[in-house]
Design a protein around this motif. Structure first.
Motif, PDB file in Angstrom:
ATOM      1  N   GLY A  16       0.815  -1.212   0.000  1.00 36.41           N
ATOM      2  CA  GLY A  16       0.000   0.000   0.000  1.00 36.41           C
ATOM      3  C   GLY A  16       0.845   1.256   0.000  1.00 36.41           C
ATOM      4  N   LEU A 190      -6.189   6.171  -3.215  1.00 36.85           N
ATOM      5  CA  LEU A 190      -7.222   5.565  -2.372  1.00 36.85           C
ATOM      6  C   LEU A 190      -6.975   4.075  -2.178  1.00 36.85           C
ATOM      7  N   VAL A 191      -6.544   3.391  -3.228  1.00 34.99           N
ATOM      8  CA  VAL A 191      -6.231   1.964  -3.113  1.00 34.99           C
ATOM      9  C   VAL A 191      -5.060   1.757  -2.157  1.00 34.99           C
ATOM     10  N   ALA A 194      -6.286   2.202   1.385  1.00 40.02           N
ATOM     11  CA  ALA A 194      -7.092   1.057   1.809  1.00 40.02           C
ATOM     12  C   ALA A 194      -6.211  -0.124   2.205  1.00 40.02           C
ATOM     13  N   VAL A 197      -4.509   0.737   5.640  1.00 38.84           N
ATOM     14  CA  VAL A 197      -5.433   0.630   6.774  1.00 38.84           C
ATOM     15  C   VAL A 197      -5.753  -0.834   7.064  1.00 38.84           C
ATOM     16  N   GLY A 198      -5.989  -1.620   6.017  1.00 41.11           N
ATOM     17  CA  GLY A 198      -6.259  -3.046   6.221  1.00 41.11           C
ATOM     18  C   GLY A 198      -5.078  -3.762   6.851  1.00 41.11           C
TER      19      GLY A 198
END
Length: 328
Positions: A16, A190-191, A194, A197-198
């Motif tokens: 990420g 945004l990807v 995400a 955060v995951g």
């Protein structure tokens, strides 16, 4: 299973951050920012995002003692000020023959020195507040830290230096022969967020479980494991940039992340955790101060990381890890 999920969280955090950083570099191009601003603000903030998300996720997950949050907050600046500087120093010497400046650092000394001074001041204040442990003072300090970082960003963007070179093609751009669309840049950001955060959510859950299984403090695991996983983007980017002679981006990425880590995540810790230090936490702050001070001395004295400096950073990092290992 817990260790496999921990490895998965590392992969999500790193993947990420790589995706997000690439998008941020293109955002810097679109905004017309200089290399100094991109390195010290955009790239530094982007690659610091994983370790910044971990304490927030820990707090939201009910980490009442604040051990995981505090460990992640303090572990990041400690690792950057020791192992991060060591990696840059090793890279400048390793690729000296193919660099225009040999092992010298091609950086804007006043900007780099400012980053390291700001870092030293705020991480020292954070350490003092951790020893005092007054929640009312901590909340006020949190506001001051955030405002101060806003001023730092404003000053850096206003004095960002020359326009940076075009970065590598955007990963999500299907047409590599022309600049990507703004929508594609935002979508990749945004990807990346995400995935970060995951990964942070999985990391916090697994650290709590593993610490309970083996009977050691979550603080110790967070101090060592969190920065090793989440600071990989800074190290990877810095090696690549140093190899190509882009020292302003390489060192600015690390020093900018150090400034960010000493102010924004610390503000979160001050406001939402007990912010009361144990011996490992205090030692992490002390080693971070020593590592940052050594980098400042090297930059001001010769703009070169000598073998002696690199050995000192190695001793600081290995010594701390050995200490927390024995304490565990």
């Amino acid at each position: 299973m817990a260790y496999l999920l921990l490895a998965v969280s590392f992969a999500l955090l790193l993947g990420g951050a790589v995706v997000f950083t690439n998008a941020v570099e293109w955002a810097g191009i679109r905004l017309g920012l200089g290399a100094g601003a991109v390195g010290s603000v955009l790239a530094a903030t982007a690659t610091a995002l994983p370790e910044s998300v971990i304490p927030i996720v820990a707090i939201l997950s009910g980490d009442q003692s604040g051990q995981i949050a505090i460990g992640a907050i303090l572990g990041a600046p400690f690792l950057l000020a020791t192992l991060g500087m060591l990696v840059i120093g090793v890279s400048t010497h390793m690729f000296a023959r193919r660099r225009d400046n040999d092992s010298k650092l091609a950086v804007h000394t006043p900007t780099t020195a400012r980053d390291l001074i700001v870092f030293g001041v705020f991480i020292a204040v954070a350490g003092i507040l951790g020893l005092i442990g007054n929640q009312s003072v901590n909340v006020v300090a949190a506001v001051v830290f955030l405002v101060a970082y806003g001023v730092y960003v404003w000053r850096t963007v206003g004095h960002g230096g020359e326009q940076q070179e075009e970065p590598r093609p955007l990963y999500f751009d299907p047409t590599k022969h022309d600049p990507p669309h703004n929508v594609t840049v935002v979508a990749q950001m945004l990807v990346g967020v995400a995935a970060i955060v995951g990964g942070a959510e999985v990391f916090v859950t697994q650290v709590e479980g593993i610490a309970h299984q083996v009977g050691i403090s979550p603080l110790v695991l967070a101090l060592v494991l969190a920065p090793l996983a989440t600071e990989l983007p800074e190290k990877t980017n810095s090696v690549l940039w140093t190899r190509r002679g882009k020292d302003a981006l390489a060192l600015g990425n690390v020093t900018g992340a150090m400034v960010f880590q000493s102010m924004v995540p610390v503000a979160v810790g001050l406001a939402f955790t007990p912010w009361s230090f144990t011996a490992p936490s205090t030692l992490a702050v002390g080693c971070a101060l020593a590592g940052g001070g050594l980098a400042l001395y090297a930059v001001l004295r010769s703009r070169q990381f000598t073998r002696l400096s690199m050995a000192a950073w190695g001793v600081l990092y290995v010594g701390f890890v050995a200490y927390v290992g024995l304490a565990a």
